[in-house]
Design a protein around this motif. Structure first.
Motif, PDB file in Angstrom:
ATOM      1  N   ALA A 102      15.162  -3.963   2.531  1.00 25.19           N
ATOM      2  CA  ALA A 102      13.734  -4.046   2.213  1.00 25.19           C
ATOM      3  C   ALA A 102      13.037  -5.174   2.957  1.00 25.19           C
ATOM      4  N   SER A 103      13.764  -6.243   3.268  1.00 24.31           N
ATOM      5  CA  SER A 103      13.135  -7.397   3.907  1.00 24.31           C
ATOM      6  C   SER A 103      12.480  -7.046   5.235  1.00 24.31           C
ATOM      7  N   THR A 104      13.021  -6.044   5.927  1.00 26.54           N
ATOM      8  CA  THR A 104      12.432  -5.659   7.219  1.00 26.54           C
ATOM      9  C   THR A 104      11.873  -4.241   7.223  1.00 26.54           C
ATOM     10  N   LEU A 105      12.254  -3.409   6.276  1.00 23.81           N
ATOM     11  CA  LEU A 105      11.848  -2.000   6.304  1.00 23.81           C
ATOM     12  C   LEU A 105      10.726  -1.655   5.331  1.00 23.81           C
ATOM     13  N   LEU A 106      10.760  -2.197   4.120  1.00 20.70           N
ATOM     14  CA  LEU A 106       9.882  -1.690   3.062  1.00 20.70           C
ATOM     15  C   LEU A 106       8.403  -1.813   3.407  1.00 20.70           C
ATOM     16  N   GLY A 107       7.976  -3.003   3.826  1.00 20.29           N
ATOM     17  CA  GLY A 107       6.558  -3.190   4.140  1.00 20.29           C
ATOM     18  C   GLY A 107       6.056  -2.257   5.229  1.00 20.29           C
ATOM     19  N   PRO A 108       6.699  -2.239   6.406  1.00 14.68           N
ATOM     20  CA  PRO A 108       6.265  -1.317   7.457  1.00 14.68           C
ATOM     21  C   PRO A 108       6.341   0.151   7.043  1.00 14.68           C
ATOM     22  N   MET A 109       7.334   0.499   6.227  1.00 17.66           N
ATOM     23  CA  MET A 109       7.480   1.890   5.785  1.00 17.66           C
ATOM     24  C   MET A 109       6.312   2.310   4.903  1.00 17.66           C
ATOM     25  N   VAL A 110       5.952   1.452   3.945  1.00 16.07           N
ATOM     26  CA  VAL A 110       4.822   1.765   3.066  1.00 16.07           C
ATOM     27  C   VAL A 110       3.531   1.871   3.876  1.00 16.07           C
ATOM     28  N   LEU A 111       3.342   0.957   4.829  1.00 13.76           N
ATOM     29  CA  LEU A 111       2.131   1.005   5.657  1.00 13.76           C
ATOM     30  C   LEU A 111       2.043   2.304   6.452  1.00 13.76           C
ATOM     31  N   GLN A 112       3.149   2.719   7.050  1.00 15.56           N
ATOM     32  CA  GLN A 112       3.145   3.952   7.840  1.00 15.56           C
ATOM     33  C   GLN A 112       2.878   5.178   6.970  1.00 15.56           C
ATOM     34  N   LEU A 113       3.483   5.221   5.794  1.00 15.93           N
ATOM     35  CA  LEU A 113       3.298   6.371   4.910  1.00 15.93           C
ATOM     36  C   LEU A 113       1.861   6.468   4.421  1.00 15.93           C
ATOM     37  N   LEU A 114       1.290   5.340   4.019  1.00 14.54           N
ATOM     38  CA  LEU A 114      -0.087   5.368   3.517  1.00 14.54           C
ATOM     39  C   LEU A 114      -1.083   5.631   4.639  1.00 14.54           C
ATOM     40  N   SER A 115      -0.763   5.175   5.833  1.00 12.92           N
ATOM     41  CA  SER A 115      -1.644   5.440   6.971  1.00 12.92           C
ATOM     42  C   SER A 115      -1.648   6.929   7.312  1.00 12.92           C
ATOM     43  N   ALA A 116      -0.474   7.570   7.259  1.00 16.03           N
ATOM     44  CA  ALA A 116      -0.370   8.987   7.594  1.00 16.03           C
ATOM     45  C   ALA A 116      -0.840   9.882   6.457  1.00 16.03           C
ATOM     46  N   ALA A 117      -0.726   9.397   5.222  1.00 14.92           N
ATOM     47  CA  ALA A 117      -1.074  10.215   4.048  1.00 14.92           C
ATOM     48  C   ALA A 117      -1.798   9.342   3.033  1.00 14.92           C
ATOM     49  N   PRO A 118      -3.105   9.124   3.202  1.00 15.14           N
ATOM     50  CA  PRO A 118      -3.842   8.217   2.309  1.00 15.14           C
ATOM     51  C   PRO A 118      -3.814   8.639   0.839  1.00 15.14           C
ATOM     52  N   GLY A 119      -3.632   9.943   0.567  1.00 13.37           N
ATOM     53  CA  GLY A 119      -3.599  10.409  -0.812  1.00 13.37           C
ATOM     54  C   GLY A 119      -2.246  10.275  -1.479  1.00 13.37           C
ATOM     55  N   LEU A 120      -1.264   9.772  -0.767  1.00 19.43           N
ATOM     56  CA  LEU A 120       0.087   9.671  -1.293  1.00 19.43           C
ATOM     57  C   LEU A 120       0.189   8.548  -2.320  1.00 19.43           C
ATOM     58  N   ARG A 121       0.930   8.813  -3.388  1.00 20.87           N
ATOM     59  CA  ARG A 121       1.205   7.785  -4.401  1.00 20.87           C
ATOM     60  C   ARG A 121       2.657   7.360  -4.269  1.00 20.87           C
ATOM     61  N   LEU A 122       2.860   6.077  -4.019  1.00 21.02           N
ATOM     62  CA  LEU A 122       4.204   5.564  -3.752  1.00 21.02           C
ATOM     63  C   LEU A 122       4.699   4.693  -4.894  1.00 21.02           C
ATOM     64  N   ASN A 123       5.980   4.854  -5.233  1.00 18.28           N
ATOM     65  CA  ASN A 123       6.665   3.976  -6.168  1.00 18.28           C
ATOM     66  C   ASN A 123       7.955   3.522  -5.504  1.00 18.28           C
ATOM     67  N   THR A 124       8.185   2.216  -5.450  1.00 15.96           N
ATOM     68  CA  THR A 124       9.375   1.704  -4.771  1.00 15.96           C
ATOM     69  C   THR A 124      10.180   0.810  -5.705  1.00 15.96           C
ATOM     70  N   LEU A 125      11.475   0.757  -5.456  1.00 16.76           N
ATOM     71  CA  LEU A 125      12.385  -0.059  -6.252  1.00 16.76           C
ATOM     72  C   LEU A 125      13.344  -0.770  -5.310  1.00 16.76           C
ATOM     73  N   VAL A 126      13.426  -2.086  -5.402  1.00 18.86           N
ATOM     74  CA  VAL A 126      14.366  -2.875  -4.616  1.00 18.86           C
ATOM     75  C   VAL A 126      15.479  -3.334  -5.550  1.00 18.86           C
ATOM     76  N   GLN A 127      16.676  -2.780  -5.327  1.00 20.74           N
ATOM     77  CA  GLN A 127      17.811  -3.084  -6.200  1.00 20.74           C
ATOM     78  C   GLN A 127      19.104  -2.828  -5.436  1.00 20.74           C
ATOM     79  N   SER A 128      20.226  -3.153  -6.074  1.00 20.54           N
ATOM     80  CA  SER A 128      21.522  -2.885  -5.472  1.00 20.54           C
ATOM     81  C   SER A 128      21.837  -1.397  -5.549  1.00 20.54           C
ATOM     82  N   THR A 129      22.794  -0.943  -4.732  1.00 16.75           N
ATOM     83  CA  THR A 129      23.089   0.486  -4.633  1.00 16.75           C
ATOM     84  C   THR A 129      23.500   1.087  -5.973  1.00 16.75           C
ATOM     85  N   ASP A 130      24.271   0.351  -6.779  1.00 13.36           N
ATOM     86  CA  ASP A 130      24.704   0.916  -8.059  1.00 13.36           C
ATOM     87  C   ASP A 130      23.527   1.194  -8.982  1.00 13.36           C
ATOM     88  N   VAL A 131      22.539   0.306  -8.996  1.00 16.99           N
ATOM     89  CA  VAL A 131      21.338   0.521  -9.814  1.00 16.99           C
ATOM     90  C   VAL A 131      20.515   1.674  -9.251  1.00 16.99           C
TER      91      VAL A 131
END
Length: 324
Positions: A102-131
């Motif tokens: 997430a430290s290098t991917l999450l921010g740019p990923m959210v920006l790209q998704l919202l730029s391409a699809a302004p109506g998109l609703r995003l929910n993200t979770l930063v956790q370990s793989t088991d969670v």
């Protein structure tokens, strides 16, 4: 029998009481009791033993639960697919990843998704793989980016491997051990060791075998955290040393604030990152864009790791001592 009754049955199974199940499905206790009895009448078997005010699932209930979950899942997915087709909307997308990614991917990923699809609703979770795996199985996530081994043994999950991680020992630039060749574990143990990121038991056992450490390996570390930001802060502000994936520290290596230590034997651990998702999940169009963003990100990390760490054939070249 209908899927409403199955949802009531599963709520009671999961929570262990009619009262808790009724609260989850927003019904009264008597209404859920009637629903369960109607389901038992349809199936012609008892689903719960009711003795001394305690509710216990019968062997019939235990055998039937997984089929009930599949029926509820399929009914919900069918309705979801039709709603997407009918409305043409992009809908919502829920996904997760570990903090090292997430430290290098999450921010740019959210920006790209919202730029391409302004109506998109995003929910993200930063956790370990088991969670993240637990949340995916609860259908709270559409997919997550993490250890692809999490999908093993789960017939309803699919993993797309994308990036085999390289591991190493890292410290701040200017650390007393920086540039010294052929370091051993005894050299590292003169300084605080920080356990960073997600590590399952197989990785820990491999680390113990490589360096002759007793189990549990965590006992040999001064601190442990799965937050990569905290790890980077500790390394940058002290003489602490941490084992880590290249993904987690690639930005700090590029900026020159961290260096890789030349430790023998090398930290040869096996971890492949990728996309883990439900096999039968109906995906909205934005999910394909999200997958492309993730693939492009790991392609970029692969190129940068080759440049910053001098990777050849997937393995780092030996560090050279710094000039005096």
């Amino acid at each position: 029998m209908n899927t409403r009754q199955l949802r009531h049955f599963l709520a009671v199974m999961d929570l262990g009481s009619i009262a808790a199940g009724a609260e989850q499905v927003h019904l009264t206790h008597p209404a859920v009791s009637r629903s369960l009895r109607a389901l038992e009448d349809d199936l012609r078997v008892p689903l719960f033993d009711r003795h001394d005010r305690r509710l216990r699932p019968t062997p019939y209930a235990l055998a039937y639960a997984e089929r009930a979950r599949r029926m509820v899942f399929d009914e919900r997915e069918g309705a979801r697919a039709l709603a997407l087709m009918r409305s043409g909307e992009l809908g919502s997308l829920s996904f997760g990843m570990g903090s090292s990614i997430a430290s290098t991917l999450l921010g740019p990923m959210v920006l790209q998704l919202l730029s391409a699809a302004p109506g998109l609703r995003l929910n993200t979770l930063v956790q370990s793989t088991d969670v993240l795996l637990a949340e995916l199985q609860r259908e709270k996530l559409d997919f997550f980016i993490g250890d692809v081994r999490a999908a093993e043994g789960h017939i309803r999950l699919h993993a797309q491997p994308l990036y085999p991680c390289n591991f190493g020992w890292f410290a701040r630039a200017g650390h007393p051990l920086a540039g010294r060749p052929g370091l051993g574990i005894a050299d590292l143990q003169r300084y605080p060791l920080v356990m960073s990121g997600y590590a399952d038991e197989s990785l820990l056992r491999r680390m113990a075998a490589l360096y002759g450490l007793s189990l549990p390996v965590q006992d040999h570390f001064s601190a442990s955290t799965n937050d990569v930001g905290t790890v980077l802060t500790l390394l940058g502000a002290s003489d602490a040393i941490a084992p880590s994936t290249d993904v987690a520290v690639i930005s700090a290596l590029r900026e020159g604030t961290l260096v890789r230590l030349d430790v023998r034997p090398a930290l040869d651990l096996k971890l492949t990152l990728g996309i883990v998702q439900h096999e039968a999940r109906t995906r909205i169009p934005a999910a394909e864009l999200a997958f492309k963003v993730v693939r492009d990100h790991f392609d970029a990390v692969r190129r940068e790791a080759a440049s910053v760490l001098g990777l050849r054939g997937g393995r780092p070249t030996r560090s050279r001592p710094s000039p005096p």
